[in-house]
Design a protein around this motif. Structure first.
Motif, PDB file in Angstrom:
ATOM      1  N   TYR A  27       9.030  -7.016   8.973  1.00 44.91           N
ATOM      2  CA  TYR A  27       8.763  -7.383   7.080  1.00 44.91           C
ATOM      3  C   TYR A  27       9.611  -6.673   6.022  1.00 44.91           C
ATOM      4  O   TYR A  27      10.774  -6.162   6.253  1.00 44.91           O
ATOM      5  N   THR A  28       9.676  -7.221   5.095  1.00 44.58           N
ATOM      6  CA  THR A  28       9.895  -6.460   4.025  1.00 44.58           C
ATOM      7  C   THR A  28       9.650  -6.674   2.997  1.00 44.58           C
ATOM      8  O   THR A  28       8.543  -6.528   2.649  1.00 44.58           O
ATOM      9  N   ILE A  29       9.653  -5.359   2.027  1.00 46.78           N
ATOM     10  CA  ILE A  29       9.709  -4.615   0.861  1.00 46.78           C
ATOM     11  C   ILE A  29      10.186  -4.840  -0.088  1.00 46.78           C
ATOM     12  O   ILE A  29      11.185  -4.041  -0.090  1.00 46.78           O
ATOM     13  N   THR A  30      10.173  -5.781  -1.248  1.00 46.00           N
ATOM     14  CA  THR A  30      11.154  -6.087  -2.243  1.00 46.00           C
ATOM     15  C   THR A  30      10.478  -5.242  -3.267  1.00 46.00           C
ATOM     16  O   THR A  30       9.553  -5.496  -3.790  1.00 46.00           O
ATOM     17  N   GLY A  31      11.981  -4.725  -4.206  1.00 45.79           N
ATOM     18  CA  GLY A  31      11.284  -4.279  -5.484  1.00 45.79           C
ATOM     19  C   GLY A  31      11.874  -5.996  -6.657  1.00 45.79           C
ATOM     20  O   GLY A  31      12.975  -6.077  -6.278  1.00 45.79           O
ATOM     21  N   VAL A  87       2.803   0.119   3.815  1.00 46.88           N
ATOM     22  CA  VAL A  87       3.748   0.978   5.085  1.00 46.88           C
ATOM     23  C   VAL A  87       3.023   1.139   5.459  1.00 46.88           C
ATOM     24  O   VAL A  87       2.520   0.892   7.070  1.00 46.88           O
ATOM     25  N   LYS A  88       1.833   1.999   5.237  1.00 51.88           N
ATOM     26  CA  LYS A  88       0.444   1.872   6.355  1.00 51.88           C
ATOM     27  C   LYS A  88      -0.214   0.755   6.705  1.00 51.88           C
ATOM     28  O   LYS A  88      -0.941   1.122   7.913  1.00 51.88           O
ATOM     29  N   GLU A  89       0.087  -0.366   5.989  1.00 52.66           N
ATOM     30  CA  GLU A  89      -1.110  -1.905   6.655  1.00 52.66           C
ATOM     31  C   GLU A  89       0.082  -2.115   8.112  1.00 52.66           C
ATOM     32  O   GLU A  89      -0.502  -2.955   9.071  1.00 52.66           O
ATOM     33  N   ILE A  90       0.916  -2.032   7.657  1.00 48.32           N
ATOM     34  CA  ILE A  90       2.502  -2.649   9.024  1.00 48.32           C
ATOM     35  C   ILE A  90       1.456  -1.481  10.084  1.00 48.32           C
ATOM     36  O   ILE A  90       2.302  -1.846  11.109  1.00 48.32           O
ATOM     37  N   LEU A  91       1.818  -0.181   9.121  1.00 46.21           N
ATOM     38  CA  LEU A  91       1.692   0.529  10.969  1.00 46.21           C
ATOM     39  C   LEU A  91       0.432   0.387  11.341  1.00 46.21           C
ATOM     40  O   LEU A  91       0.237   0.805  13.141  1.00 46.21           O
ATOM     41  N   GLN A  92      -0.368  -0.234  10.770  1.00 51.23           N
ATOM     42  CA  GLN A  92      -1.699   0.308  11.922  1.00 51.23           C
ATOM     43  C   GLN A  92      -2.307  -1.107  11.848  1.00 51.23           C
ATOM     44  O   GLN A  92      -2.587  -1.065  12.967  1.00 51.23           O
ATOM     45  N   GLY A  93      -1.174  -2.233  11.810  1.00 51.65           N
ATOM     46  CA  GLY A  93      -1.333  -3.778  12.693  1.00 51.65           C
ATOM     47  C   GLY A  93      -2.650  -4.628  11.854  1.00 51.65           C
ATOM     48  O   GLY A  93      -3.525  -3.630  11.103  1.00 51.65           O
TER      49      GLY A  93
END
Length: 94
Positions: A27-31, A87-93
């Motif tokens: 995953y990437t989180i881009t500004g 981040v929460k969505e990624i960690l929850q899967g």
């Protein structure tokens, strides 16, 4: 810093598809929304440089000022709650 330059031996090995794990989700989180050396980005990194073709890419849209760059500001969940939600969505899967 030289090792992080485009085309360096380090970056070439890091980006070599043959050496990347096949079963890892990336995953990437881009500004976005700031002038980053003439390109759209977070004030430090151009958005196009952080997106990966094999990853799930997320964008955080914001602005930069002379003293505050989105690069660090998007980690402040009181200003950018969407970062926390991603981040929460990624960690929850799935």
């Amino acid at each position: 810093c030289g090792d992080m330059a485009a085309g360096s031996v380090f970056m070439s090995k890091l980006n070599d598809p043959a050496g990347q794990p096949k079963q890892v989700k990336v995953y990437t989180i881009t500004g976005t929304g700031c002038n980053t050396r003439g390109l759209d980005g977070d004030g430090i990194v151009a958005a196009a440089s952080s997106r990966l073709s094999f990853a799930r890419n997320y964008d955080i849209n914001g602005t930069c000022t002379l003293f505050q760059l989105l690069h660090g500001e998007m980690l402040d969940i009181s200003k950018f709650p969407e970062t926390y939600e991603i981040v929460k969505e990624i960690l929850q899967g799935p």
